[in-house]
Design a protein around this motif. Sequence first.
Motif, PDB file in Angstrom:
ATOM      1  N   PRO A 231    -103.371   6.163  -9.610  1.00  0.00           N
ATOM      2  CA  PRO A 231    -104.216   4.766  -8.915  1.00  0.00           C
ATOM      3  C   PRO A 231    -104.953   5.136  -7.878  1.00  0.00           C
ATOM      4  CG  PRO A 231    -101.813   4.960  -8.423  1.00  0.00           C
ATOM      5  CD  PRO A 231    -101.857   5.754  -9.028  1.00  0.00           C
ATOM      6  N   ASN A 232    -105.656   4.055  -7.520  1.00  0.00           N
ATOM      7  CA  ASN A 232    -106.491   3.996  -6.475  1.00  0.00           C
ATOM      8  C   ASN A 232    -107.069   2.788  -5.759  1.00  0.00           C
ATOM      9  OD1 ASN A 232    -108.566   5.282  -4.399  1.00  0.00           O
ATOM     10  ND2 ASN A 232    -110.071   4.983  -5.979  1.00  0.00           N
ATOM     11  N   LEU A 233    -105.950   2.305  -5.134  1.00  0.00           N
ATOM     12  CA  LEU A 233    -106.154   0.895  -4.478  1.00  0.00           C
ATOM     13  C   LEU A 233    -106.924   1.103  -2.981  1.00  0.00           C
ATOM     14  CD1 LEU A 233    -102.926  -1.145  -4.960  1.00  0.00           C
ATOM     15  CD2 LEU A 233    -105.147  -1.105  -6.316  1.00  0.00           C
ATOM     16  N   THR A 234    -107.781   0.069  -2.870  1.00  0.00           N
ATOM     17  CA  THR A 234    -108.277   0.076  -1.206  1.00  0.00           C
ATOM     18  C   THR A 234    -107.025  -0.266  -0.516  1.00  0.00           C
ATOM     19  OG1 THR A 234    -110.364  -0.846  -2.062  1.00  0.00           O
ATOM     20  CG2 THR A 234    -109.713  -1.191   0.068  1.00  0.00           C
ATOM     21  N   ALA A 250     -86.511  -3.683  -2.849  1.00  0.00           N
ATOM     22  CA  ALA A 250     -85.491  -2.657  -3.354  1.00  0.00           C
ATOM     23  C   ALA A 250     -86.149  -1.895  -4.675  1.00  0.00           C
ATOM     24  CB  ALA A 250     -84.333  -3.315  -4.070  1.00  0.00           C
ATOM     25  N   VAL A 251     -87.257  -2.349  -5.112  1.00  0.00           N
ATOM     26  CA  VAL A 251     -87.612  -1.634  -6.634  1.00  0.00           C
ATOM     27  C   VAL A 251     -89.151  -1.151  -6.177  1.00  0.00           C
ATOM     28  CG1 VAL A 251     -86.406  -3.536  -7.852  1.00  0.00           C
ATOM     29  CG2 VAL A 251     -88.781  -3.877  -7.048  1.00  0.00           C
ATOM     30  N   ASP A 252     -88.955  -0.043  -7.295  1.00  0.00           N
ATOM     31  CA  ASP A 252     -90.142   0.927  -7.055  1.00  0.00           C
ATOM     32  C   ASP A 252     -91.514   0.239  -7.178  1.00  0.00           C
ATOM     33  OD1 ASP A 252     -89.164   3.420  -6.297  1.00  0.00           O
ATOM     34  OD2 ASP A 252     -88.373   3.933  -8.362  1.00  0.00           O
ATOM     35  N   VAL A 253     -91.576  -0.750  -8.057  1.00  0.00           N
ATOM     36  CA  VAL A 253     -92.762  -1.296  -8.431  1.00  0.00           C
ATOM     37  C   VAL A 253     -93.640  -1.870  -7.045  1.00  0.00           C
ATOM     38  CG1 VAL A 253     -92.004  -3.464  -9.244  1.00  0.00           C
ATOM     39  CG2 VAL A 253     -94.169  -2.589  -9.922  1.00  0.00           C
ATOM     40  N   ILE A 254     -92.896  -2.653  -6.377  1.00  0.00           N
ATOM     41  CA  ILE A 254     -93.330  -3.255  -5.241  1.00  0.00           C
ATOM     42  C   ILE A 254     -93.702  -2.232  -4.113  1.00  0.00           C
ATOM     43  CG2 ILE A 254     -93.233  -5.060  -3.466  1.00  0.00           C
ATOM     44  CD1 ILE A 254     -93.311  -6.130  -6.398  1.00  0.00           C
ATOM     45  N   LYS A 255     -92.529  -1.304  -3.904  1.00  0.00           N
ATOM     46  CA  LYS A 255     -92.872  -0.215  -2.983  1.00  0.00           C
ATOM     47  C   LYS A 255     -94.097   0.576  -3.001  1.00  0.00           C
ATOM     48  CE  LYS A 255     -88.608   1.103  -3.325  1.00  0.00           C
ATOM     49  NZ  LYS A 255     -87.269   1.806  -2.971  1.00  0.00           N
ATOM     50  N   GLY A 256     -94.455   0.651  -4.823  1.00  0.00           N
ATOM     51  CA  GLY A 256     -95.491   1.600  -5.000  1.00  0.00           C
ATOM     52  C   GLY A 256     -96.900   0.717  -4.848  1.00  0.00           C
ATOM     53  N   ILE A 257     -96.892  -0.267  -4.890  1.00  0.00           N
ATOM     54  CA  ILE A 257     -97.956  -1.129  -4.730  1.00  0.00           C
ATOM     55  C   ILE A 257     -98.425  -0.942  -3.136  1.00  0.00           C
ATOM     56  CG2 ILE A 257     -99.035  -3.298  -4.200  1.00  0.00           C
ATOM     57  CD1 ILE A 257     -97.471  -4.249  -6.790  1.00  0.00           C
ATOM     58  N   GLY A 258     -97.390  -0.915  -2.270  1.00  0.00           N
ATOM     59  CA  GLY A 258     -97.297  -0.846  -0.686  1.00  0.00           C
ATOM     60  C   GLY A 258     -98.022   0.492  -0.536  1.00  0.00           C
ATOM     61  N   LYS A 259     -97.327   1.487  -1.046  1.00  0.00           N
ATOM     62  CA  LYS A 259     -97.809   2.898  -0.794  1.00  0.00           C
ATOM     63  C   LYS A 259     -98.994   3.017  -1.322  1.00  0.00           C
ATOM     64  CE  LYS A 259     -93.214   4.992  -0.635  1.00  0.00           C
ATOM     65  NZ  LYS A 259     -92.482   6.218  -1.254  1.00  0.00           N
ATOM     66  N   CYS A 260     -99.441   2.765  -2.332  1.00  0.00           N
ATOM     67  CA  CYS A 260    -100.943   2.814  -3.065  1.00  0.00           C
ATOM     68  C   CYS A 260    -101.960   1.866  -2.042  1.00  0.00           C
ATOM     69  CB  CYS A 260    -101.168   2.043  -4.213  1.00  0.00           C
ATOM     70  SG  CYS A 260    -100.286   2.741  -5.755  1.00  0.00           S
ATOM     71  N   ALA A 261    -101.494   1.038  -1.459  1.00  0.00           N
ATOM     72  CA  ALA A 261    -102.449   0.156  -0.417  1.00  0.00           C
ATOM     73  C   ALA A 261    -102.152   0.731   1.079  1.00  0.00           C
ATOM     74  CB  ALA A 261    -102.308  -1.112  -0.693  1.00  0.00           C
ATOM     75  N   GLU A 262    -101.586   1.677   1.214  1.00  0.00           N
ATOM     76  CA  GLU A 262    -101.201   2.564   2.574  1.00  0.00           C
ATOM     77  C   GLU A 262    -100.691   1.425   3.550  1.00  0.00           C
ATOM     78  OE1 GLU A 262    -104.668   4.607   4.206  1.00  0.00           O
ATOM     79  OE2 GLU A 262    -104.987   5.607   2.070  1.00  0.00           O
ATOM     80  N   MET A 263     -99.773   0.515   2.903  1.00  0.00           N
ATOM     81  CA  MET A 263     -98.901  -0.326   3.790  1.00  0.00           C
ATOM     82  C   MET A 263     -97.663   0.410   4.308  1.00  0.00           C
ATOM     83  SD  MET A 263     -99.102  -3.857   1.393  1.00  0.00           S
ATOM     84  CE  MET A 263     -98.655  -4.818   2.590  1.00  0.00           C
TER      85      MET A 263
END
Length: 403
Positions: A231-234, A250-263
């Motif tokens: 992925p490549n999120l801004t 707790a779940v990877d899908v939400i943590k993954g969104i955060g990491k993709c967006a550098e939160m």
Amino acid sequence: MNQKAVIFLADGMADEPLPELNGKTPLEAVDTPAMDSIARSGVNGTFLTLPEGLPTSSDVANMSVLGFYPERNYPGRGPIEAVSQGIELGPDDVAFRCNLVYASGDGVLRDYSAGHIDNTVSAQLMRDLQAKFGSDKVTFYPGVSYRNLLVLHGREFSDKIDYFKPDSSQDIPLAELKLSAADGSPEAAHTVAFLDELDRKCAEFLAAHALNQGKEAPANRIWPWSPGRRPNLTPFDECYLGRKGAVISAVDVIKGIGKCAEMEVIEVPGATGFIDTNYAGKVAAALEAIKTHDLVYVHVEAIDECSHLGDLKLKMQAIADFDAKIVAPILEALKGQPVRFAVLPDHPVPIRLRKHTTTPVPLAICGPGIEPDGVQAFSETLAPTGKLGFLKGNELVKKLLAL
């Protein structure tokens, strides 16, 4: 000084009126004084979390809530969770979310979670699958409970695959739930054939596995779905004028969104994604994070899981716990401070359907500079009568951060 905000995200909380609740939804039938206080002291409306043409899944919905426009750049569930796990995807890798599921002997998908399989058991099964079938073409990765990953390696594989979401497909014959090529390409056809054969072999292996013996809902099938590439999120701070965001889940899908967006993704020990999660740990993490971040995203998965189970009593308990153990203590601790608050689900999961629907979700916002609109409680029925109106895209986060 930057405006700060906390988003309370109750996964799958929205529902429909039920006869057994005298025409109320589960949210309306539960005593939720903390969420009601946000609605009463602020403005209410609705939010479009699942744009037309995209999967009705939590990754799409939570990307929408955070203003990342999945209709423009949705990468698929698999690669988002791969980022969360720190798995480096190469340019020729295709990542799939891979549930461990239970299918009955008559060939019907019965449980998308294999009885909410224990983490230790799930991880061992995934390790054993990797030892047996892992190769230069495929790798199995354990995740949290039934939520695991499978990555295919090589240019011969495609991410253009049509699939069935397992938690929306319970009690349907497996013969009606086959993967298929979405674009008619040789690569997509090869990918489907490869995964079909892998599924057959894994089913034989899992049926005989010692950890599955004597179980009411054994993890006897793999279920690859929602594939995609790296992925490549801004980044969040680029989307919101330098503001800093943090994610607690707790779940990877939400943590993954955060990491993709550098939160910043804050790990909470004991956070499980179910009703036994570490609520107090999430509260403590949120209160610490708001000191150094502009927006803190507090996500709770349990209500969604109870909804997919079709367990009304458990869903109502999970809603009550969310209100009393997450929303109330954070509101109390930050009382009088210049923080705005929002509460909303990411999507509905009606108990009668046990799957996601695309209905816009209720939303309430309160805090400094926000005048009450007269709505007295937080609910699916009352929220649309408020003055906030119908929001979508990045409008929620921009309003919360006063941008």
